[in-house]
Design a protein around this motif. Structure first.
Motif, PDB file in Angstrom:
ATOM      1  N   SER A 145       0.840  -1.200   0.000  1.00 28.16           N
ATOM      2  CA  SER A 145       0.000   0.000   0.000  1.00 28.16           C
ATOM      3  C   SER A 145       0.875   1.251   0.000  1.00 28.16           C
ATOM      4  N   PRO A 146       0.436   2.319  -0.673  1.00 25.75           N
ATOM      5  CA  PRO A 146       1.246   3.532  -0.779  1.00 25.75           C
ATOM      6  C   PRO A 146       1.654   4.102   0.576  1.00 25.75           C
ATOM      7  N   ALA A 147       0.753   4.052   1.568  1.00 27.22           N
ATOM      8  CA  ALA A 147       1.059   4.629   2.880  1.00 27.22           C
ATOM      9  C   ALA A 147       2.237   3.914   3.533  1.00 27.22           C
ATOM     10  N   LEU A 148       2.251   2.579   3.460  1.00 26.92           N
ATOM     11  CA  LEU A 148       3.342   1.819   4.063  1.00 26.92           C
ATOM     12  C   LEU A 148       4.641   2.018   3.287  1.00 26.92           C
ATOM     13  N   ALA A 149       4.544   2.000   1.960  1.00 22.36           N
ATOM     14  CA  ALA A 149       5.740   2.191   1.134  1.00 22.36           C
ATOM     15  C   ALA A 149       6.383   3.551   1.422  1.00 22.36           C
ATOM     16  N   GLU A 150       5.564   4.592   1.536  1.00 23.51           N
ATOM     17  CA  GLU A 150       6.092   5.934   1.813  1.00 23.51           C
ATOM     18  C   GLU A 150       6.707   6.012   3.207  1.00 23.51           C
ATOM     19  N   ALA A 151       6.108   5.301   4.157  1.00 22.34           N
ATOM     20  CA  ALA A 151       6.635   5.315   5.520  1.00 22.34           C
ATOM     21  C   ALA A 151       8.003   4.639   5.586  1.00 22.34           C
ATOM     22  N   VAL A 152       8.165   3.525   4.880  1.00 22.40           N
ATOM     23  CA  VAL A 152       9.456   2.837   4.839  1.00 22.40           C
ATOM     24  C   VAL A 152      10.495   3.711   4.161  1.00 22.40           C
ATOM     25  N   HIS A 153      10.081   4.367   3.099  1.00 23.51           N
ATOM     26  CA  HIS A 153      10.978   5.285   2.396  1.00 23.51           C
ATOM     27  C   HIS A 153      11.454   6.383   3.343  1.00 23.51           C
ATOM     28  N   GLY A 154      10.529   6.952   4.114  1.00 22.88           N
ATOM     29  CA  GLY A 154      10.889   8.006   5.042  1.00 22.88           C
ATOM     30  C   GLY A 154      11.804   7.527   6.146  1.00 22.88           C
ATOM     31  N   LEU A 155      11.610   6.284   6.601  1.00 21.19           N
ATOM     32  CA  LEU A 155      12.422   5.728   7.683  1.00 21.19           C
ATOM     33  C   LEU A 155      13.850   5.458   7.233  1.00 21.19           C
ATOM     34  N   THR A 156      14.011   4.980   6.017  1.00 17.01           N
ATOM     35  CA  THR A 156      15.324   4.555   5.544  1.00 17.01           C
ATOM     36  C   THR A 156      16.065   5.635   4.768  1.00 17.01           C
ATOM     37  N   GLY A 157      15.312   6.568   4.183  1.00 14.53           N
ATOM     38  CA  GLY A 157      15.932   7.554   3.321  1.00 14.53           C
ATOM     39  C   GLY A 157      16.375   6.974   1.996  1.00 14.53           C
ATOM     40  N   GLU A 158      15.976   5.733   1.739  1.00 14.05           N
ATOM     41  CA  GLU A 158      16.372   5.045   0.508  1.00 14.05           C
ATOM     42  C   GLU A 158      15.137   4.886  -0.363  1.00 14.05           C
ATOM     43  N   GLY A 159      15.150   5.470  -1.533  1.00 15.30           N
ATOM     44  CA  GLY A 159      14.008   5.348  -2.428  1.00 15.30           C
ATOM     45  C   GLY A 159      13.788   3.915  -2.849  1.00 15.30           C
ATOM     46  N   GLU A 160      12.541   3.484  -2.894  1.00 12.90           N
ATOM     47  CA  GLU A 160      12.276   2.118  -3.323  1.00 12.90           C
ATOM     48  C   GLU A 160      12.510   1.995  -4.825  1.00 12.90           C
ATOM     49  N   LEU A 161      12.852   0.809  -5.231  1.00 13.14           N
ATOM     50  CA  LEU A 161      13.028   0.499  -6.636  1.00 13.14           C
ATOM     51  C   LEU A 161      11.723  -0.099  -7.142  1.00 13.14           C
ATOM     52  N   ALA A 162      11.587  -0.167  -8.432  1.00 14.70           N
ATOM     53  CA  ALA A 162      10.336  -0.691  -8.981  1.00 14.70           C
ATOM     54  C   ALA A 162      10.558  -1.302 -10.347  1.00 14.70           C
ATOM     55  N   PHE A 163       9.657  -2.200 -10.728  1.00 13.97           N
ATOM     56  CA  PHE A 163       9.631  -2.731 -12.082  1.00 13.97           C
ATOM     57  C   PHE A 163       8.188  -3.085 -12.420  1.00 13.97           C
ATOM     58  N   PHE A 164       7.919  -3.255 -13.710  1.00  9.43           N
ATOM     59  CA  PHE A 164       6.583  -3.630 -14.147  1.00  9.43           C
ATOM     60  C   PHE A 164       6.482  -5.136 -14.316  1.00  9.43           C
ATOM     61  N   ASP A 165       5.382  -5.702 -13.877  1.00  9.72           N
ATOM     62  CA  ASP A 165       5.111  -7.125 -13.988  1.00  9.72           C
ATOM     63  C   ASP A 165       3.788  -7.285 -14.728  1.00  9.72           C
ATOM     64  N   ALA A 166       3.667  -8.335 -15.505  1.00  8.72           N
ATOM     65  CA  ALA A 166       2.483  -8.512 -16.355  1.00  8.72           C
ATOM     66  C   ALA A 166       1.787  -9.833 -16.058  1.00  8.72           C
ATOM     67  N   ILE A 167       0.509  -9.907 -16.414  1.00  5.57           N
ATOM     68  CA  ILE A 167      -0.351 -11.067 -16.160  1.00  5.57           C
ATOM     69  C   ILE A 167      -0.831 -11.628 -17.501  1.00  5.57           C
ATOM     70  N   ALA A 168      -0.868 -12.951 -17.599  1.00  4.60           N
ATOM     71  CA  ALA A 168      -1.321 -13.607 -18.829  1.00  4.60           C
ATOM     72  C   ALA A 168      -2.825 -13.880 -18.788  1.00  4.60           C
ATOM     73  N   PRO A 169      -3.481 -13.929 -19.956  1.00  2.00           N
ATOM     74  CA  PRO A 169      -4.920 -14.226 -20.004  1.00  2.00           C
ATOM     75  C   PRO A 169      -5.215 -15.688 -19.659  1.00  2.00           C
ATOM     76  N   ILE A 170      -6.458 -15.934 -19.231  1.00  3.74           N
ATOM     77  CA  ILE A 170      -6.961 -17.288 -18.962  1.00  3.74           C
ATOM     78  C   ILE A 170      -8.178 -17.525 -19.842  1.00  3.74           C
ATOM     79  N   ILE A 171      -8.238 -18.720 -20.454  1.00  4.65           N
ATOM     80  CA  ILE A 171      -9.266 -19.047 -21.451  1.00  4.65           C
ATOM     81  C   ILE A 171     -10.108 -20.233 -20.979  1.00  4.65           C
ATOM     82  N   PHE A 172     -11.412 -20.186 -21.253  1.00  4.39           N
ATOM     83  CA  PHE A 172     -12.277 -21.336 -20.976  1.00  4.39           C
ATOM     84  C   PHE A 172     -11.939 -22.470 -21.941  1.00  4.39           C
ATOM     85  N   ALA A 173     -11.681 -23.653 -21.394  1.00  2.00           N
ATOM     86  CA  ALA A 173     -11.230 -24.785 -22.205  1.00  2.00           C
ATOM     87  C   ALA A 173     -12.226 -25.162 -23.290  1.00  2.00           C
TER      88      ALA A 173
END
Length: 467
Positions: A145-173
């Motif tokens: 959650s953004p609130a927790l992520a920002e709080a950790v950032h403030g505590l450590t002074g270290e900006g969090e890193l990030a990457f994009f992750d993707a999801i595949a479709p699911i099909i009815f058999a």
């Protein structure tokens, strides 16, 4: 602080669920805080604990020559809840371990709800937990959650890193044309006939493949906001259209490779490319598109994926998507037993620490739960040897970086490159000289045997310390 005080675990995903189980089994009192359904996320569909978002696969279950299979085996020996429920709820997947995702989540939830040492609270922990919580595991995953992520950032002074992750479709058999598609695992892998027929294969000739790639490249895609544009993709989970941008032949040497497959309808005609679908639930009514993570918009997905032979009338139970994952600069921020250096009462576990994959996330939860319980019960928190899969991953997130290099620490799946090296055999069991792939496989077998022996010794040591 007394030993009767609880261990607080924030997040009921793969890591948090495993951490809760391990700590509770060790005899500690656990309070597991899960914000769903009070607060939803971009990717989750249910309120269940340990919900699988991107895929239903735990990947290879070969513990002799595959690092993730080795991690499976180490976790089984360490009384892993995630592996136990995965084994109970598996679906055919050739040499891989894949699960019925809904049944798996229900089973994990039921086990945790029934454990006498675990209390589950459905609530969001906004920001850092209270100071009086002296033993906390933060296992909020990539969708913290953004609130927790920002709080950790403030505590450590270290900006969090990030990457994009993707999801595949699911099909009815039942919407797949089996007059065109056929069932077969690549190279007919699997112990049973069901395993050897675990995948549905859709063949393409050269013209169909080229037209498909062109459509992928031209398709309407999700547009990132300005602040997201410099965020990289995780290389092991690239969107299908991003792979296509790397060259016309990229996909047929990646997720659409035709090797090891024979078209049951036209055995004398070699497909130019093949799209594989893997069983997604125990009933065999849902199949997900292997390697087809995507950032295409929904309308484009439906149109383009129905160009695939056998999927002309496909009905989608879920379309693909993309979301932003966050992870800490763990080698700088965490100590050897996963505590935050800036506030040692907090441990971090799971994907937020910089491991990638369901099993790897659960493995970090397994370690965090054991470390937290040992601390609470006055026992030594002993890390596993670096020669084990568990230890190699732990070393990656606590020391796995090149000092001074910006962005050197990146999310990682378990692999033998993380293990201390060892000399492999030069000759086989019959005295034959080993070369190439055979030599590499023999070395992996030795590394796996060393890992399991060292894992057993570590587990015996920690058990003795607890008695």
């Amino acid at each position: 602080m007394t030993q009767t005080q609880p261990i607080h675990i924030i997040g009921g995903g793969m890591a948090g669920s495993e951490a809760a189980w391990q700590a509770a089994e060790a005899g500690a009192h656990v309070i597991l805080h899960e914000m769903r359904p009070v607060r939803r996320t971009e990717a989750h569909q249910t309120d269940g604990l340990a919900e699988l978002v991107c895929s239903n696969s735990f990947r290879s279950d070969d513990h002799e020559t595959n690092a993730v299979g080795l991690l499976h085996e180490e976790m089984r020996r360490a009384n892993s809840l995630i592996m136990a429920m995965g084994d109970v709820n598996q679906v055919p997947a050739g040499g891989a371990l894949a699960v019925d995702r809904e049944a798996f989540s229900r089973a994990v939830t039921a086990k945790l709800e029934a454990h006498p040492n675990i209390e589950i609270r459905r609530e969001e922990i906004a920001g850092l937990p209270p100071e009086e919580w002296d033993n906390v595991i933060v296992a909020t995953g990539p969708l913290t959650s953004p609130a927790l992520a920002e709080a950790v950032h403030g505590l450590t002074g270290e900006g969090e890193l990030a990457f994009f992750d993707a999801i595949a479709p699911i099909i009815f058999a039942d919407s797949i044309d089996m007059g065109v598609a056929w069932k077969q695992s690549r190279y007919d892998k699997g112990e049973t006939e069901e395993d050897r027929a675990a995948y549905i294969n859709c063949p393409m000739d050269k013209d169909q493949y080229h037209a498909f790639v062109e459509a992928l490249l031209a398709g309407d895609k999700t547009v990132f906001r300005d602040w997201e544009k410099d965020t990289p993709y995780f290389e092991a989970c690239l969107p299908i259209e991003v792979m296509a941008e790397r060259g016309i032949e990229t996909l047929r040497h990646g997720p659409m490779k035709p090797r090891g497959l024979t078209n049951a309808h036209k055995p004398d005609e070699k497909p130019y490319a093949v799209v594989q679908l893997r069983q997604d639930n125990a009933h065999g009514t849902l199949f997900n598109m292997v390697g087809f993570q995507t950032k295409l918009k929904y309308g484009a997905q439906s149109d383009i994926f129905r160009m695939i032979p056998g999927l002309e009338n496909a009905q989608f139970a879920r379309l693909g998507g993309i979301h932003r994952n966050t992870f800490l600069n763990s080698p700088k921020l965490l100590d050897p037993v996963m505590r935050l250096k800036a506030r040692p009462a907090l441990r971090f576990a799971g994907q937020i620490t910089g491991v990638e994959g369901y099993v790897e996330s659960a493995a970090m939860g397994l370690l965090a739960g054991r470390f937290a319980a040992a601390e609470r019960l006055g026992q030594p928190a002993t890390p596993p040897p670096a020669t084990t899969a568990l230890g190699a991953l732990l070393m990656h997130i606590t020391t796995g970086h090149v000092p001074g290099r910006k962005g050197a620490f990146q999310p990682m799946n378990v692999n033998f490159g993380l293990f201390p090296d060892m000399q492999g055999p030069s000759k086989g069991p019959n005295g034959e000289r080993l070369r190439g792939a055979a030599k590499a496989q023999a070395k992996k077998r030795l590394m796996s045997a060393r890992a399991l022996a060292d894992c057993d010794a570590w587990l015996g040591q920690t058990k003795h310390a607890a008695e």
